[in-house]
Enzyme design. Structure first.
Site, PDB file in Angstrom:
ATOM      1  CB  CYS A 149      -1.002  -0.004   1.197  1.00 46.75           C
ATOM      2  SG  CYS A 149      -0.093  -0.206   2.613  1.00 46.75           S
TER       3      CYS A 149
ATOM      4  CG  HIS B 162      -4.679   0.992   4.063  1.00 48.58           C
ATOM      5  ND1 HIS B 162      -4.245   0.265   2.935  1.00 48.58           N
ATOM      6  CD2 HIS B 162      -5.831   1.769   3.191  1.00 48.58           C
ATOM      7  CE1 HIS B 162      -4.673   0.404   1.821  1.00 48.58           C
ATOM      8  NE2 HIS B 162      -5.517   1.353   1.916  1.00 48.58           N
TER       9      HIS B 162
END
Length: 324
Positions: free
Chosen positions: A91, A166
């Site tokens: 990510c 994230h």
């Protein structure tokens, strides 16, 4: 996220030095700086800012499958670049690629330009698969990940869940603020922004602060980075223009800024070299030296005592911690 479907991608840190070195490997003339505040003054010092990279603790209860009025709306017809995250641990780099893909015109190295041209016309899922299948990009990403040389396999230790973090990107596009999250089906449009004054950054402040407020009071599981132009080339050009002039105050201020930027780059380079180094041998040698000096048991007891004190302080502050 879990490593079960990482496809060889390793975890990376939310650190400006890590992201800037990755950008250098991609041949992109940008850097990444830490943001400790979204107030106008510190943001103005970093302009022009192309995107904000936001790291947060992923909480399933807060991860809504649908985008509502408070968090923006999905733009199913977004004409810009958007790629899904198809493997875990990618990510950070995917956030960078999603940001760069919406900067026009983009100056980049031949490998990245070839990859971006290859993905033209692809849907987000296929685009994400193409990006995470690029061996050279995965190697550039992993080169900045700490080595993992200790294996606990075969020890029958109880498995415990780990916090997942994230990265997402906020950037301006088509007169609106967009959120690009590789785990969501479409880009999220957070509405138009006023082109005067702070512009899109004012809208980004509202959205990010609202997102942080959805977490428990006192939560610190966030990090914010600014993707911006590398200021050194412009500083050096201005320095050359000032040579021999009577603008002593500006010249002195500019030289200080250049010195600070160079010192920052040197610190980043050192920290990245430390990240890549395998310290297992050093730790083993230190343990052996302590054992030979008959100081290992006392060192262990002191470490256990300090950890107990640390856990007690966290409990007093109302912070939970897994002690297993």
């Amino acid at each position: 996220m879990s490593d079960d479907d990482s496809s060889g991608w390793q975890l990376t840190e939310s650190d400006p030095g890590v992201f800037t070195e990755l950008l250098n490997k991609l041949g992109v003339p940008y850097i990444v700086d830490d943001l400790y505040s979204l107030e106008p003054e510190p943001l103005a010092a970093l302009q022009p800012i192309h995107a904000l990279i936001f790291l947060f603790k992923w909480v399933p209860e807060l991860a809504s499958e649908k985008s509502n009025d408070n968090t923006g709306r999905y733009d199913t017809d977004f004409p810009g670049f958007f790629a899904h995250q198809t493997v875990n641990n990618a990510c950070a780099t995917l956030a960078v690629i999603n940001a760069l893909g919406n900067i026009t015109p983009l100056t980049a190295g031949p490998q990245l330009m070839q990859l971006m041209n290859f993905t033209v016309g692809m849907d987000p899922q296929t685009c994400g698969m193409a990006i995470t299948s690029a061996d050279w990009l995965r190697e550039a990403h992993n080169a900045l990940s700490p080595p993992s040389s200790i294996s606990l396999d075969g020890l029958d230790l109880p498995k415990k869940g780990e916090d997942a973090y994230h990265f997402v990107v906020y950037l301006p596009a088509l007169g609106s603020l967009y959120e690009l999250d590789g785990l969501k089906p479409y880009p999220v449009r957070h509405g138009e922004f006023d082109g005067s004054g702070e512009g899109w950054l004012m809208k980004a402040r509202e959205v990010i602060e609202s997102r942080i407020e959805s977490y428990p009071i006192g939560a610190l599981e966030f990090s914010l980075l600014a993707l911006r132009d590398d200021p050194l080339p412009a500083m050096r050009t201005r320095l050359e223009a000032l040579q021999g002039s009577a603008e002593d105050a500006e010249l002195s201020d500019l030289m200080n800024k250049i010195s600070n930027e160079n010192s920052k780059r040197e610190r980043w380079a050192f920290e990245n070299s430390v990240r890549r180094h395998n310290h297992i041998g050093l730790a083993h040698a230190l343990l052996l030296a302590l054992a030979k000096a008959r100081k290992l048991d006392s060192a262990k007891a002191a470490a256990q005592r300090r950890m107990k004190e640390y856990l007690e302080r966290r409990k007093e502050m109302g912070l939970e911690m897994d002690e297993s």
